[in-house]
Design an enzyme around this catalytic site. Sequence first.
Site, PDB file in Angstrom:
ATOM      1  N   LYS A 141       0.971  -1.030   0.557  1.00  0.00           N
ATOM      2  CA  LYS A 141      -0.467   0.236   0.323  1.00  0.00           C
ATOM      3  C   LYS A 141       1.145   1.353  -0.026  1.00  0.00           C
ATOM      4  O   LYS A 141       2.288   1.309   0.175  1.00  0.00           O
ATOM      5  CB  LYS A 141      -0.770   0.100   1.571  1.00  0.00           C
ATOM      6  CG  LYS A 141      -1.717   0.618   1.424  1.00  0.00           C
ATOM      7  CD  LYS A 141      -3.262   0.620   0.008  1.00  0.00           C
ATOM      8  CE  LYS A 141      -4.187   0.447   0.893  1.00  0.00           C
ATOM      9  NZ  LYS A 141      -6.097  -0.564  -0.288  1.00  0.00           N
TER      10      LYS A 141
HETATM   11  N1  GLU Z   1      -6.877  -0.097  -3.197  1.00  0.00           N
HETATM   12  C1  GLU Z   1      -7.718  -2.000  -3.587  1.00  0.00           C
HETATM   13  C2  GLU Z   1      -8.051  -2.024  -2.965  1.00  0.00           C
HETATM   14  O1  GLU Z   1      -7.985  -2.040  -2.466  1.00  0.00           O
HETATM   15  C3  GLU Z   1      -7.304  -2.110  -4.793  1.00  0.00           C
HETATM   16  C4  GLU Z   1      -5.311  -2.424  -5.274  1.00  0.00           C
HETATM   17  C5  GLU Z   1      -5.332  -3.177  -6.088  1.00  0.00           C
HETATM   18  O2  GLU Z   1      -6.026  -3.156  -7.762  1.00  0.00           O
HETATM   19  O3  GLU Z   1      -4.207  -3.198  -6.563  1.00  0.00           O
HETATM   20  O4  GLU Z   1      -8.252  -3.144  -2.431  1.00  0.00           O
END
Ligand code: GLU
Length: 412
Positions: A105
């Site tokens: 993240k």
């Molecule tokens: N931000 C989204 C999540 O928390 C998608 C992450 C992604 O597609 O890599 O799952």
Amino acid sequence: MATESALDTARSQLRRAVELLKLSENDWQTLSTPRRILEVAVPLRRDNGNVEMYKGFRVQYSTTRGPSKGGVRFHPAIDMDETVALAMLMTWKCALTNLPYGGAKGGIAVDVHDLSLSENERLTRRYTSEILPIIGPERDIPAPDVGTDERNMAWMMDTYSVNAGFSVPGVVTGKPIVLGGSLGRTSATGDGVAISAIEALRVKGISQAGATVAIQGFGKVGYWTAIALENFGLKIVAVSDVHGGVTGFKNVTELWNHFQANGNLNAPGTEKLTQEELIQLDVDVLIPAALADAITQANASGIRAKIIVEGANAPTTPGGDAILNDKNILVVPDILANSGGVIVSYFEWVQDKQNYFWTADEVKSNLNDILMRSFREVEAMATSMNISWREAAHVIGVARVAQAHKLRGLYP
Ligand code: GLU
């Protein structure tokens, strides 16, 4: 009791999974330690010529099962602890859905509403160039999250590609279609939340037609969830955004049109609700689809919904969770319910690698297959171990990462 931070919550969920799996203290040490943490300064030249400094983060929590994967969040409250917590959740989410990824993240502590479009672009590009040494299609693949969208992904892809000297679409997912994005990615998280809600109704023996739903959040997740559920014949009775909620609208599309034209939810004929009133509505399904800590020890006892489907990441604290369990409310946890986004991100990455693009139907049917398989695995695990669905989802995800660690062994 003091408020639990997102990191406390994530760590206590991992602790519980480690206990249920009877893993060792050494395993706990390995699983509870993020692999790589990067904090960067992101200078931004404002449109008025001033230079401001922002804090940027990227956490690669795990790379055991493949490149790390996860969104980039632009939000004033983001810090390193929250980024670690969200990267940890991505790790279990990718393992639960059996995608060949670790978890990551990133983010910038900034209020995007304070930025012009060109300031947003400069900030995104500079952040990308600061984290550039650790991202890449084989290393770590960012995607949209709260406060970012396909425009940010286009700028990230361009910044990376300009530095590489050639086009590298696979470095981020959630891109515009013309830059190598996937059909169905925009609505994927909401589509997955809706599929989870329909399955949860089946488990609870509640009829789908006319089942009532309240959704906290009307952004990328909440909106698409509402549209998908309305198409499935459910009745969306209330939604909210950061300013509060409304009820009494005719349908989601009309409300969305008003929202687009006026920037608020107060369409003619609607009545206002507070966030707390929305959370405690007497509905079949409650969907928190905004930020963390929406459901806590302070408000969980007033919840009347029979099912909670977590569109947001970490919307429920352990204190809130314990109360929901006592009340026998079925909670479809975030790492299952909102996994549609990263599942279609995976499809996008695969399509970019192969330079071969799928039809919308292929994306939808493959999303459905992976989500349903994960859903059934969680349902079966919860039943066989007599544990909550959150515990079951973590047990499955954590066990896969732990097993991969063991098989790879320790270098050197
Ligand atoms: N931000 C989204 C999540 O928390 C998608 C992450 C992604 O597609 O890599 O799952």
